[in-house]
Design an enzyme around this catalytic site. Structure first.
Site, PDB file in Angstrom:
ATOM      1  N   ASP A  94      -8.119  -1.911   2.534  1.00 52.00           N
ATOM      2  CA  ASP A  94      -8.970  -0.865   3.107  1.00 52.00           C
ATOM      3  C   ASP A  94     -10.230  -0.618   2.272  1.00 52.00           C
ATOM      4  O   ASP A  94     -10.600   0.525   2.012  1.00 52.00           O
ATOM      5  CB  ASP A  94      -8.185   0.437   3.259  1.00 52.00           C
ATOM      6  CG  ASP A  94      -8.905   1.418   4.192  1.00 52.00           C
ATOM      7  OD1 ASP A  94      -9.199   1.043   5.336  1.00 52.00           O
ATOM      8  OD2 ASP A  94      -9.198   2.548   3.754  1.00 52.00           O
ATOM      9  N   HIS A 106     -11.766   1.651   6.939  1.00 54.95           N
ATOM     10  CA  HIS A 106     -11.631   2.420   8.180  1.00 54.95           C
ATOM     11  C   HIS A 106     -12.835   3.308   8.465  1.00 54.95           C
ATOM     12  O   HIS A 106     -12.940   3.873   9.564  1.00 54.95           O
ATOM     13  CB  HIS A 106     -10.326   3.235   8.185  1.00 54.95           C
ATOM     14  CG  HIS A 106     -10.290   4.389   7.224  1.00 54.95           C
ATOM     15  ND1 HIS A 106      -9.769   4.291   5.964  1.00 54.95           N
ATOM     16  CD2 HIS A 106     -10.686   5.673   7.360  1.00 54.95           C
ATOM     17  CE1 HIS A 106      -9.830   5.465   5.363  1.00 54.95           C
ATOM     18  NE2 HIS A 106     -10.392   6.323   6.199  1.00 54.95           N
ATOM     19  N   SER A 144     -11.995  10.017   2.375  1.00 53.14           N
ATOM     20  CA  SER A 144     -11.767   8.574   2.531  1.00 53.14           C
ATOM     21  C   SER A 144     -12.865   7.763   1.850  1.00 53.14           C
ATOM     22  O   SER A 144     -14.051   8.039   2.004  1.00 53.14           O
ATOM     23  CB  SER A 144     -11.730   8.220   4.016  1.00 53.14           C
ATOM     24  OG  SER A 144     -10.595   8.749   4.635  1.00 53.14           O
TER      25      SER A 144
END
Length: 731
Positions: free
Chosen positions: A310, A254, A389
């Protein structure tokens, strides 16, 4: 400044400044302000470009609405600009030209820039400073030149910066740049002064430098500034089975999928070319108020990504194989359930932090309680936040088992769960080279399930080699690798030149000079020669320079000049000084000595220095000469009607008379070896100057009959130097 890095497998080298691709961001406390000559020449003519005001609260509200969503952490607002080398102020000084311009965005916590075009000649350097000079970013050099691609600068704390370009005067107007965007940092991911408080992460986050057992792993983690210039993620370097230190970097899907459609366009993949990677962004020590010097690299190439777990894998454009403090992380693709989980990350873009889940992890779907694509953690100490992240998840063996996808964890949340895409799921991913890790991280098709971390291979051993010999070895040696050693001609290998370690010694007891040792690695990937380890071979080698012609009583200094390097590189353990001839004393160390010429005699002599290292001692000497003095006697003293000054050469009086406390020695005229002109001043202890005269005579009678009784001081001034003697008037 910056250190050069050249693409060589398994290499460590310290090479010339001009060949490096990394850029440093130096943080200094207010008491350690940068002393950069160019910034001292500040001109009032430097223009300032001010960014417009905007609605910060609106952006903060937007960020709150998407908090916890699978999007990169936004910290800044971008302003479109077209700042170039025509907009600033040019100034010339000696052989260099300086371009300067200020950029200000009121109330910004930080400023950073997207350069659309940089074209610098080889000797040009571009710097960015904050207003109070506590932070310097640069130099940006020709190695960062772009054609039409973007170049992202690091974040500079504060609302105002100075941009400075330095180029040789002979290359006028050959260096240019264009700034396409100015980024106003409306979140405090940096402090304004590089001091506490640092960043905007929650107080429950744990400083990674307070956990020394994780120092190696922290040296693989970097904060990523995405191509937009306003968003941040985290990621880490990964080892591969060839152990060739390719700079593969793991982050989150992402962080690339900016349109959030779970599909990567070629444009999104290409955006990784404009990423900036900030390594070593952490405190200098546990909970310190100062920062370590950060290292930034720009540009990467997309390799693989898969939305289901991801993950995203990129390869940095620059080799990192000379970064001796970097680590390439090991991994575990077995799928075995970790008994604990640890994450190293940059929450809210802040300094590097660490979090711990001390319990057995569970494999589930993302945000689920069942399934098999993610590891679910529930933090016991520390948390993650936006900006974390892509950060690595470690198992109990300190191997990577996943990267952060998302969750609700924060210091203000009661839900401390996070989900990490499973490494073993990403291994096969979508079963294509661009959607899996396997063909990148196992290029030799080894089939191994686990791989350990490794750092840069480098030659370890003493910096001094004697005939007695010393051991040299390699750390971080890849498996199934043989080693062959070579050296300069003044070094031999008495027990052979192969193996992971080798004994090296000086070729004879008389050699003295620089040398080198080199190791060549051989495995299935081919031969790689590591950079040479420079050493000193044998006894010291030095020369002496300094004051060689002195007046009587004058001080002097002598310097030690080492034929190569300094006293550290030659392993000097002690230094002894002595002399012959007309000196009063000499005192010195390994680099210099101070001495004083005799006050009573001239002549010639030698200064001796003996420098000693583990291999032995060497003595050198320096010839010097002290000018023959004249001697002055004031008599009678105490005086009544007069006192007479008599000047003698050394041959005209005895050694006993020379040493008399009432005899004053003065230098002769160096050109003629004669007395020359002198000045006499008589000073009363309270009334000051009462009499003065000049003469060249070797015998001078001074009337004192008109002087009151008392204590006076006779000043004899020769060649600008004052020689004093007490004179008493008594009747």
């Amino acid at each position: 400044m910056i250190r050069a890095y050249i693409l060589l497998a398994c290499v460590v080298a310290f090479v010339t400044l001009k060949s490096q691709a990394q850029i440093l961001t130096r943080y200094n406390t207010l008491t350690e302000r940068l002393q950069v000559n160019s910034t001292e020449r500040y001109s009032n003519n430097i223009p300032i470009i001010i960014m417009p005001n905007f609605d910060i609260e609106k952006l903060v509200e937007e960020d709150e609405l998407v908090k916890g969503a699978d999007i990169p952490y936004r910290f800044g607002k971008a302003f479109n600009t077209n700042i170039n080398t025509q907009d600033g102020y040019w100034e010339e000084n000696k052989d260099q030209r300086y371009y300067r311009i200020k950029v200000k965005s009121p109330e910004a916590f930080s400023l950073n820039f997207i350069f659309k075009e940089i074209k610098l000649i080889t000797d040009a350097e571009l710097y960015i400073y904050n207003k109070d000079r506590t932070v310097m970013y640069g130099p940006i050099t020709s190695l960062q030149n772009t054609k039409n691609g973007s170049f992202l600068s690091d974040l500079i704390p504060g609302e105002e910066v100075l941009i400075e370009l330095i180029e040789p005067s002979a290359s006028q107007n050959r260096s240019t740049f264009k700034i396409e965007k100015v980024i106003h940092g409306y979140k405090n991911v940096l402090s304004k002064n590089g001091e506490k408080s640092l960043g905007s992460a929650g107080n429950c986050n744990l400083d990674v430098n307070c956990y020394p057992d994780w120092e190696n792993e922290s040296n693989a983690v970097a904060l990523v500034l995405l191509s937009s210039g306003i968003e941040l993620c985290t990621g880490s370097l990964l080892n591969n089975t060839a152990e060739d230190l390719k700079p593969y970097f793991l982050s989150a899907f992402h962080c690339i999928d900016l349109d959030k459609n779970k599909f990567l366009s070629e444009t999104e993949k290409g955006n990784t070319e404009n990423w900036m990677f900030r390594f070593h962004f952490k405190t200098s020590s546990c909970n310190s108020s100062s920062l370590a010097t950060t290292i930034t690299y720009n540009k990467a190439d997309f390799k693989a990504a898969w939305e289901e777990s991801d993950f995203a894998l990129v390869e940095l454009r620059n080799s990192l194989e000379n970064e001796i403090d970097f680590i390439w992380l090991g991994w575990d693709r077995s799928g075995n359930t970790p008994s604990e989980g640890v994450c190293i990350h940059h929450p809210s873009g802040d300094l590097m932090k660490i979090a711990f889940d001390n319990d057995i992890l569970r494999e589930t779907e993302y945000y689920g309680n069942s399934g098999n694509s993610h590891w679910k953690v529930n933090w016991n100490d520390g948390v993650t936040e936006g900006g974390s992240s892509g950060s690595p998840l470690f198992n109990q063996s300190k191997r990577v088992v996943g990267q952060l996808h998302g969750g609700q964890a924060s210091c203000s949340s009661s839900d401390l769960r996070d989900w990490y895409g499973c490494f073993h799921v990403s291994w096969s991913g979508g079963n294509t080279n661009s959607t899996r890790l396997s063909n990148w991280l196992d290029p030799i098709n080894s089939g191994v399930m686990v791989l350990d971390s490794r750092g840069v291979s480098k030659v370890e051993g003493s910096n001094l080699i004697c005939v007695s010999g010393g051991l040299f070895s390699l750390d971080n040696l890849p498996t199934n690798t043989s080693v062959t050693w070579t050296s300069s001609s003044n070094i031999t290998f008495p027990s052979g030149n192969t193996g992971a370690s080798v004994t090296a010694k000086a070729s004879s007891s008389t050699v003295s000079g620089t040398g080198w040792i080199e190791a060549t690695l051989n495995n299935s990937s081919g031969d790689v020669t590591l950079p040479r380890k420079e050493v000193w071979v044998g006894r010291p080698s030095f020369s002496l320079t300094g004051t060689t012609n002195l007046d009587v009583g004058a001080p002097g200094i002598v310097f030690v000049g080492y034929s190569s390097g300094d006293h550290f590189s030659q392993g000097i353990q002690n230094s002894n000084w002595s002399f012959t001839g007309p000196l009063d004393y000499i005192n010195g160390d390994e680099t210099k000595a101070q001495f004083r010429a005799s006050r009573r005699e001239g002549g010639i002599g030698f200064i001796y220095s003996t420098q000693t290292n583990q291999c032995g001692s060497i003595e050198n000497r320096l010839f010097y000469e002290v000018e023959e003095p004249f001697f002055m006697l004031a008599s009678p003293n105490p005086a009544n009607e007069y006192t007479e000054l008599n000047f003698y050469t050394g041959d005209e009086i005895s050694e006993y008379q020379k040493s008399s406390p009432v005899m004053v020695s003065i230098p002769s005229n160096k050109k003629s070896n004669e007395l020359g002109e002198y000045e006499i001043q008589i000073w009363h202890e309270r009334k000051g100057l009462v009499k003065q005269m000049k003469s060249k005579s070797k015998k001078l009678q001074i009337p004192t009959n008109k002087l009151d009784e008392g204590i006076y001081f006779l000043h004899l001034i020769v060649n600008g130097k004052v020689h004093k003697q007490q004179l008493k008037i008594q009747r």
